[in-house]
Design a protein around this motif. Structure first.
Motif, PDB file in Angstrom:
ATOM      1  N   ARG A   1       4.797  13.085   0.881  1.00  0.00           N
ATOM      2  CA  ARG A   1       3.908  12.017   1.482  1.00  0.00           C
ATOM      3  C   ARG A   1       3.886  12.011   3.226  1.00  0.00           C
ATOM      4  O   ARG A   1       2.733  11.897   3.598  1.00  0.00           O
TER       5      ARG A   1
ATOM      6  N   TYR B   1      -0.110  11.083  -2.297  1.00  0.00           N
ATOM      7  CA  TYR B   1       0.176   9.741  -2.235  1.00  0.00           C
ATOM      8  C   TYR B   1       0.459   8.989  -3.548  1.00  0.00           C
ATOM      9  O   TYR B   1       0.393   9.749  -4.371  1.00  0.00           O
TER      10      TYR B   1
ATOM     11  N   THR C   1       2.466   9.797  -8.561  1.00  0.00           N
ATOM     12  CA  THR C   1       2.200  10.406  -7.181  1.00  0.00           C
ATOM     13  C   THR C   1       1.085  11.410  -7.446  1.00  0.00           C
ATOM     14  O   THR C   1       1.141  12.272  -8.377  1.00  0.00           O
TER      15      THR C   1
ATOM     16  N   THR D   1      -3.424  14.521  -2.446  1.00  0.00           N
ATOM     17  CA  THR D   1      -4.431  14.016  -1.821  1.00  0.00           C
ATOM     18  C   THR D   1      -5.733  14.790  -2.028  1.00  0.00           C
ATOM     19  O   THR D   1      -5.664  16.032  -2.324  1.00  0.00           O
TER      20      THR D   1
END
Length: 85
Positions: free
Chosen positions: A62, A68, A75, A78
Motif C-alpha cells: 500500500r 489499495y 485489497t 492499483t
C-alpha cells in the motif's frame, strides 16, 4: 501461483519477503490491475506466517502505491502500479 518459501534466517524480514514476492507477481502480470490480492488469512496459509506478518506485507505494498484496500472487501492491485515497470 506457488509461494516462494520464507527464510526466517534471511536478513530481510518475512513481511518484506512476502511483499517482494507479491510485487513480483504484480510485475509479471499474474496479479493484473484491479485483481484482488489474497486475504490476510490466505497469505498466512500460503506463507506459513502470522496474520500480523501478512498485514505488514500488505502495508508495504500500500505504501508503495501498488495496491489499495477497501475496508470489508479486500485489497486490490492499483490501475497503474507506481513501483512496477
Amino acid at each position: 501461483m506457488a509461494a516462494r518459501e520464507i527464510d526466517p534466517r534471511a536478513p530481510e524480514p518475512p513481511y518484506r519477503q512476502i511483499a517482494a514476492d507479491l510485487t513480483a507477481e504484480i510485475a509479471r502480470g499474474d496479479l493484473a490491475p484491479g485483481s484482488p490480492l489474497p486475504s490476510e488469512k490466505e497469505l498466512t496459509e500460503r506463507y506459513g506466517v502470522a496474520r500480523n506478518t501478512a498485514r505488514s506485507a500488505l502495508g508495504v505494498l500500500r505504501e508503495a502505491g501498488l495496491v489499495y484496500t477497501v475496508p470489508g472487501r479486500g485489497t486490490y492491485v492499483t490501475d497503474r502500479p507506481e513501483g512496477v515497470v
